[in-house]
Scaffold this motif. Structure first.
Motif: not given
Length: 335
Positions: A305-310
């Motif tokens: 989820x963090x990477x997707x936001x990134x």
């Protein structure tokens, strides 16, 4: 040789090859019994990568400077970086699914550059004084390659979320441990070696003892995903982490090089320009991702989820800030 005509041919060829490659990868996903489609997809990506590298080289010869001075050149450099990182990720994972999500993005970038930008924005022009520096190649190229790596890593994280359908699964240790599986109870890890299972949810506990008596994990509540999808999810999670781990140091180097160049050009290492601010935000997002994986031992859905936001943060940093046409980095783009 007419370098301008060659560039026009190569940018349209790159778009066409990537469009066909995207269809091939999608066909391979729809018909997994045709492994030849995977090989054709890899060949298509390699051809597109070579076409864009040749285009940038011709541009360099024609203009006499490193081709990263305007949006057209920047977009093709980014697409070249995305295809390069795709080939690296595909080589590491041996999975045709990588191209299912990376090929459309690379195709979209080339389509925007070759078919959407007006002709005056595609033509090369003399460098503005601020860009007449050897730092142009060092800073901008490293930043663009880091964007490419972070985008590909984030796309694989998004693919992981799609494959797992948002379910919370425990995966093999790709950032910590040695490949065993992690069971958690009250934030304390329990290591359960099992070479047959790929992913599973929390087991039941009796007191302080985990109920795990059968080698086939009958006492565990398994996910609704098939073993093939679980294996794919594990691969995507692992390769996403590795590619982001490659892009983050490049981003750090690029920001430091930009600060040195800014001091030479503007007399200050950091001016809180919108581009600089969003570069710092991008750095913090992916630093949080790597911290969660390396220090906290997170795997699977949460870091994905963090990477997707990134992924969206990178696009804002790369393109969104320049649409505003404000700040010290606005030359050579939209306004």
């Amino acid at each position: 040789m007419d370098l301008v005509a060659l560039q026009s041919l190569l940018d349209n060829t790159s778009f066409l090859v990537l469009f066909l490659t995207m269809l091939i990868y999608w066909g391979g996903a729809a018909f997994p019994n045709l492994p030849i489609l995977s090989s054709l997809g890899t060949i298509g990506m390699a051809i597109a990568n070579l076409c864009m590298a040749t285009l940038l080289g011709a541009r360099w010869l024609e203009a006499g400077y490193f081709p990263l001075s305007n949006l057209y050149e920047s977009l093709f450099f980014l697409a070249w970086g995305v295809t390069t990182m795709h080939l690296v990720a595909e080589w590491m994972s041996r999975s045709r699914w990588v191209g299912v999500i990376t090929a459309p993005v690379a195709m979209g970038i080339t389509a925007f550059a070759a078919l959407t930008l007006p002709a005056e924005m595609q033509n090369s022009a003399p460098l503005v004084p601020a860009l007449k520096s050897n730092w142009l190649m060092m800073h901008v190229s490293v930043m663009m390659i880091s964007y490419s790596a972070l985008m590909v890593g984030s796309l694989l994280a998004i693919a992981f979320l799609i494959v797992t359908k948002g379910q919370k699964v425990e995966l093999r240790g790709s950032s910590v441990g040695n490949g065993s599986y992690r069971l958690r109870k009250n934030s304390e890890p329990e290591t359960v070696p099992n070479v047959n299972a790929v992913a599973f949810q929390k087991p039941s506990f009796e007191g302080n003892t985990a109920v795990l008596t059968q080698p086939n994990l009958e006492n565990l509540t398994t996910t609704s995903l098939s073993p093939q999808m679980l294996s794919l999810a594990d691969t995507l999670d692992n390769i996403s982490y590795r590619i982001i781990g490659l892009g983050f140091p490049l981003l750090t180097i690029g920001i430091i090089a930009g600060a040195v160049w800014a001091n030479e050009a503007w007399g200050s290492y950091w001016s809180w320009d919108p581009k600089e601010t969003w570069a710092m935000i991008t750095w913090l997002v992916f630093a949080a991702y790597l911290h969660a994986r390396i220090t906290r031992g997170w795997q699977g859905r949460q870091p994905a989820i963090i990477a997707a936001a990134g992924f969206f943060v990178v696009w804002i940093c790369y393109l969104g800030v320049n649409i505003l046409g404000k700040g010290l980095h606005s030359y050579g783009w939209f306004f």
